[in-house]
Design a protein around this motif. Structure first.
Motif: not given
Lengths: 673, 673
Positions: B611-621
């Protein structure tokens, strides 16, 4: 212009998706601006074609692309919307044709320049659209949406709360839902900073893999890879936080996940969030209350932008000024709350209260409910016109079990006839001290009034009583009447105000420490077994010190050191001084609550208490409900990102699910019908 | 003086505990002071008998009460200690006799006045005791401790980490543990304020009652009251946070509870806490990294009071100055990390690195591990004295599987003899380009050096390699050698510093996106099935764009858009750009990872992406590990209030437990051997 695209699940992908179009979704320019940042500085941008801006966002509505003119509508992450314009003169042909592929809710990156809107607003829209537009020079679809977003577009704009729950992500994109979760985040931050910066609290995480202690609500179990060995998810951090008090922490708090496997009616969730706190070396519950009032006032004043009030000694609403050394919200004892307002969480914005008619009548229908009481709605209607009672005052939906008798005073006849009817029906009998003249004078009923009559027990456990429920309905039906006046700074009284603008807090105290166990009843009256006691709140609550002797003689008469915080008729939290004496706690478990296996269930707590655990007290606030109140919603689902539905199903990920026998074997369990 | 008291569980309480002594535990004066507040303003208090102070706290050690003189030792909630004094002249007889009942760890309230210490310190103690004392005028025991506290008192003072785990509350009262959890609370607050105030993030709670998606580690199941219908506790909020990216939130974070039902060796816990974040409309992982570096620098500079460094282009440590627009920690690619340091999380405080001897030799023992490599510890010992290698360099405890060959250079003979031995043993053979003179020049081994030799694969999946492990051991055995120099503000190099004072961060990038599946091996070398691929991190990680074509041709050669954050040799977190294209994600599930039921497991995610999810990035510490590092501990149990032991048991509450068949029936399960 819209082309239908294949639905994902019908397609079998056997080859790597096209390189160029896929990689294009990952390479795009940074956003230079938001719609808001351009609007704030509009003269700089307007009609300056050299000043290029890049915006990111979603297609907010259906684009309209014609050969000579293309319109699209971008919503950025702030929820603002701008019109995008393409013409063959301004926009490259390849970009123009790409726009032909746009669907509602595609995510895009668009670059161009700002100009005044050339096209008069031809589309009626309820949401605010900028009065400038962006001329498109470059354009990328960062990810395509599917046709469901287009089908749901009308609903998304008109009534997003009605979007099908499996499309929660679409719903969450709409401004009201974005705001709800952003407010929740702000409140959580504020709470933590107030606890830590103002009061030197320590936030401590307690385990979620806890132990089954089957008291109170049903718990979720978590099987382990040992035979017949289960964790349970905690209903609250209550026991761990008491153990923390025995661990040298004097001021603990936590915004904690809690779990209850209950039936999910009445806006409950199987997992919910609690603001949990506890303080040690406490000799008065007010020390806890002062911290809580600082939280509540900060939240409503700083995030909710609303004024908080208390009921002063004259019964008027008075603005709160938080003090670090004194409680500001008034205290209301349980019995007064039940007898004046018919509920332990009265909405004190209303001035309505009840009159006992004990002196005149005794109710006969059920001997445990002898007290006749009355609530009058003064000048509720114009007696010169025809009048019909609001339906909610008499229907079955409004009242779960028994209902009050409700009459409009259309003329003087009802002033005396109502009780003769009830006497004739055998519902009530006059007392020896009955005096008609005194009764009529006491009631002072006038044409235009509505009055409700019902019964209650001497000491009410029924909560709300029929009149308590009637009072709630009266506030809903007549939102502009019988307001409790606000004392203004100049001393004058303000009687007309919007209920929604006023936050009234109150402590409710002196609850009974124990209730008689409620048993199955065949009529509409609740029935109790007065030989079996249950904790009104939980078994760790201390008795009021002055009632100590009653613990052995008459446990039902013992009041608890419990305090509820009620705001605008909502019980937002509750707490108590705890029993830190292991001998007294053992007595309560064993002798009063008759918990025979208390050592297996609570031995760990008794052990922790017995190592010199200091006196302590604490409180828990319902964080979800608090946030819902702040955004003016009546359901906690609006402030939870992914709520479960009433069947406990998460419609987005479609949990819970079946699990293979192989996995269950590892946990030494199997399914059983 | 100590009297033994009955142990709680041996006593049967049939009557309400004594009213007077019980209520006395709830009525006591407020504390006026802390030990610290008096010490800070000591002249005001000293020998002013009119200035009464009340302190609350616990008995820190065994009181010594003699008829003419009583000493007790109060520890307040700050962990400070003061001597309490009673004499027949200063202290009422009833108070004096009450003191005779005192036990170690009783909680008390004490009132009196401050004087200089009259008694010289006769008791040797390691903890700081105030040089003033409090003369007791009034005294209350707020709760008694049991004899266990007395038995454990010596251990409490000498080595609290050795206290039996069921007495965690006693352990947590000691200053080091109090500090550990207070630091954790401070760090959590700082993290939240950096995310929200500096970077405009929103904290969103995602559900803990999630869905079973049996990929990766084993999950805890949660039965429901529907037949064969289970939730699972989340291993991380990964899928929900990606759905949040499709829900219009552009900057999400959460300090989240996560669960893994793994074997609990190597300092793991079944429930742990993760700092989780995700950003949308991201076109470079650096945008995530910049936020993370702000967090890490803030934490270490403000809470840890330590300087953070990066490795600069010359290989020296350089102090970090956080910038909002540029990464500051250096980037190290996976292959370099493995070939230079033998591990994907190298501790860069050390200057040690490896030399490949590929040019000279080929290893023959295992054809998949042909590369011979060497690590030299220059001037490790004085060759003029007798020398024996550290035991850890050669023992079985240090190396889980295979070990390197390690020699001390006692004299010149070993410079050439080592490889002739290996050649004779058939471990290596010389290459065609072998040249002894060049080899000796390259190695430049000198008497006093230690060198280790081992083998690795061309592209190493083994992690750490034997030399990587050797390097870790060398840092432990020689904490004062081979430090990476620090560039000081004046440009000079500092080579002598304490490892504990230096925080070196580095990003590790260019991991392989997939690993071959490791299979059971009969020898000490790991063995792989190169036809079966597993995600190195998780299946949602995007490939490096330049490796896109390799996804169909040679998946094992694809590098991922993954980045690990390594601090002082600890992998503190990891993240990636995600696949937001549902077609590409489907290809990875289906064609590469061969997950046949990917629709059942991950269909919800594919729908949200579509449903048109935008590009994304993340991280977990890893929040627990981060806190443990901050307090200088090597176990996360020190920063968790109530950790589970290695059997998954909470020794304080004694969970998990058995559950009755009646309760299991409600969940449609039964136990099964």
């Amino acid at each position: 212009m819209l082309r239908t695209r294949p639905v994902l699940k019908l397609v079998r992908w056997y080859s790597l998706p096209n390189k160029q179009s896929t990689l294009a979704k990952f390479k795009f320019p940074n956003a230079t601006s938001t719609i808001q940042s351009i609007t704030n500085d509009l003269p700089t941008y307007l009609n300056n074609q050299q000043l290029k801006v890049t915006l990111h966002g979603h297609m907010n509505r259906k684009p309209r692309i014609r050969p000579q003119l293309g319109f699209a509508f971008l919503r950025d992450s702030n929820g603002d919307e701008v019109q995008l314009l393409a013409t063959p003169e301004t926009t490259d042909g390849s970009v123009f044709s790409l726009m032909g592929k746009l669907l509602v809710e595609d995510s895009v990156s668009v670059t161009g320049y700002v100009q005044s809107k050339v096209q008069p607003k031809e589309q009626s829209t309820s949401s605010p659209v900028s009065d400038w537009e962006l001329v498109i020079e470059d354009f990328q679809i960062l990810n395509s949406s599917n046709s469901d977003a287009s089908k749901l577009d009308k609903l998304k704009h008109s009534n997003p709360s009605e979007l099908p729950p499996q499309y929660r992500y679409l719903q969450l994109r709409t401004p009201a839902y974005q705001n709800a979760l952003r407010i929740r985040s702000k409140v959580a931050q504020l709470i933590r900073n107030v606890f830590i910066d103002n009061h030197d609290f320590v936030e401590i995480e307690t385990p979620l893999l806890f132990k089954s202690t089957p008291e109170g609500a049903r718990e979720f179990l978590v099987p382990t890879r040992s035979y017949n060995s289960f964790y349970a998810l905690p209903q609250s951090p209550q026991q761990y936080k008491q153990i923390l008090m025995s661990s040298g922490f004097t001021k603990y708090f936590q915004i904690a996940k809690c779990f209850r496997d209950e039936d999910l009616r009445s806006d409950r969730q199987p997992e919910f969030t609690q603001i949990d706190m506890e303080m040690s070396f406490i000799n008065s519950s007010d020390q806890v209350g002062i911290v809580v009032e600082d939280l509540i006032n900060s939240i409503w004043n700083k995030v909710g932008n609303k004024t908080t009030y208390t009921v002063n000694s004259e019964g008027y609403l008075q603005k709160i000024v938080h003090k670090q050394d004194k409680l500001q919200f008034s205290k209301l004892d349980y019995v007064t709350a039940l007898t004046k307002y018919g509920i332990d969480k009265p909405d004190l914005r209303s001035n309505l209260s009840f009159t006992s008619l004990e002196k005149f009548f005794t109710a006969k229908e059920n001997s445990e409910f002898p007290v006749l009481e009355l609530c009058v709605l003064k000048q509720a209607f114009n007696p010169e016109h025809k009048y019909k009672l609001p339906k909610s005052f008499t229907d079955d939906i409004s009242f779960k079990s028994r209902k009050p008798y409700v009459w409009p005073v259309k003329d003087d006849r009802i002033v005396t006839s109502w009780y003769t009817k009830l006497i004739d029906a055998g519902v009530i009998i006059p007392t020896e001290s009955f005096n008609e003249e005194e009764l009529v004078r006491t009631l002072n009923l006038q044409p235009g009034d509505i009055f409700a009559v019902s019964t209650r027990a001497e000491f009410p456990y029924e909560n709300p009583t029929p009149l308590g429920r009637f009072r709630q309905l009266a506030m809903q039906e007549f939102p502009n009447k019988w307001h409790r006046p606000i004392v203004q700074p100049d001393g004058t009284l303000l009687e007309k105000y919007d209920f929604d603008d006023v936050i009234v807090g109150s402590w409710v105290v002196d609850f009974p420490l124990f209730n008689p166990k409620e048993v199955q009843s065949e009529d509409k009256y609740p029935r109790y077994d007065y030989t079996q006691f249950e904790s009104t709140h939980h078994p760790f609550t201390m008795a009021k010190l002055e009632d100590y002797d009653l613990l052995s003689s008459e446990p039902l008469k013992v009041r608890g050191e419990h305090y509820d915080l009620v705001i605008n008729g909502v019980e937002i939290g509750g707490g108590s001084r705890r029993i830190h004496d292991p001998e007294l706690q053992t007595y309560i478990f064993k002798e009063i609550l008759q918990i025979t296996n208390y050592q297996a269930l609570f031995g760990h707590l008794l052990k922790a208490l017995s190592m010199g655990c200091p006196p302590h007290a604490g409180l828990a606030l319902g964080f979800d409900r608090l946030c819902a109140m702040l955004i003016g919603s009546n359901t906690i689902r609006d402030v939870i990102a992914f709520p479960k539905n009433q069947s406990g199903v998460d419609p987005v990920v479609e949990s819970p699910t079946g699990v293979s026998e192989k996995v269950l074997n590892e946990y030494f369990i199997t399914t059983k019908q």
